[in-house]
Design a protein around this motif. Structure first.
Motif, PDB file in Angstrom:
ATOM      1  N   ASN A 187      -3.480  -6.388  -3.129  1.00 46.08           N
ATOM      2  CA  ASN A 187      -3.513  -7.574  -2.281  1.00 46.08           C
ATOM      3  C   ASN A 187      -3.799  -8.761  -3.195  1.00 46.08           C
ATOM      4  N   ALA A 230      -2.527   0.387  -4.152  1.00 46.20           N
ATOM      5  CA  ALA A 230      -2.578  -0.617  -3.091  1.00 46.20           C
ATOM      6  C   ALA A 230      -2.992  -1.931  -3.732  1.00 46.20           C
ATOM      7  N   PRO A 237      -5.432   8.779   0.808  1.00 45.93           N
ATOM      8  CA  PRO A 237      -6.109   7.492   0.660  1.00 45.93           C
ATOM      9  C   PRO A 237      -7.444   7.448   1.400  1.00 45.93           C
ATOM     10  N   ASP A 294       0.863  -1.179   0.000  1.00 42.07           N
ATOM     11  CA  ASP A 294       0.000   0.000   0.000  1.00 42.07           C
ATOM     12  C   ASP A 294       0.902   1.231   0.000  1.00 42.07           C
TER      13      ASP A 294
END
Length: 218
Positions: A88, A86, A140, A59
């Protein structure tokens, strides 16, 4: 995983392709200095350290790292876009990727910004279960940007994107801010000259389907 490696390759090269800080105009420099009070400038070595090939979760904004894209002037204003990602990539679920682009503007109105968030589909069926871009006042997500235009809706519109993978979505976010004149062809050339094979990363994006005759192949 191949797609994460490709995303990392593209992202760590991105700072090298932007206008050097020493070459900014006076207005661009003043805007950059103001932005730098709250947004750190990401360099290639910092991104290489942050985005670990052995752990596909990162991130940029959480580390206060933003790529300062090339500034430009139009309509009597000076603009400077910032980019943060970011990601994942869990092994047992579809990857989640968010791309924030904060478009700062300096002009007669003072300093303002629009915040754009490019998102992969929601993990569960819902209103935004598709690749999309939407406005936000947060960049963010955890804090409000004090320069953001306050009246922008954070829910609608949610604009569908020409993407079927997070990598295509990332490329689309870059294309959206480098699409005038030779800008798009230039960024393609830079990535290709660095050994990145764009053709292997995208399937049938609009950038290839609807390209202008002067644009080189991906």
């Amino acid at each position: 995983m191949a797609e994460f490696d490709d995303l990392r390759s593209l992202l760590v090269l991105l700072p090298s392709f932007q206008k050097a800080r020493a070459d900014y105009t006076v207005d661009e420099g003043e805007l950059a200095d103001k932005i730098a009070e709250t947004h750190g400038r990401a360099e290639r070595d910092q991104l290489e350290a942050l985005i670990d090939v052995s752990s596909p979760i990162f991130d940029m904004a959480a580390r206060n790292l933003y790529v300062y894209l090339t500034p430009y002037s139009a309509h009597g204003n000076t603009y400077l876009p910032l980019l943060a990602v970011a990601a994942n990539y869990p092994s047992a679920a579809r990857p989640s990727v968010n791309v924030w682009i904060i478009l700062y503007s300096k002009g007669a109105h003072g300093t303002e910004c629009l915040c754009y968030r490019f998102d992969t589909p929601n993990r569960t069926i819902g209103d935004h279960n598709y690749f999309h871009m939407q406005f936000t006042t947060n960049a963010p997500e955890s804090r409000r940007n004090r320069h953001a235009v306050a009246w922008i809706s954070k829910k609608d519109p949610s604009i569908p994107l020409d993407a079927t993978t997070p990598l295509e979505m990332f490329l689309g976010s870059i294309i959206s801010f480098r699409s005038s004149g030779t800008g798009l062809a230039h960024v393609h050339d830079q990535w290709r000259q660095s050994g990145v094979r764009l053709a292997a990363m995208v399937n049938d994006m609009a950038a290839e389907r609807w390209k202008r005759p002067w644009m080189p192949p991906l």
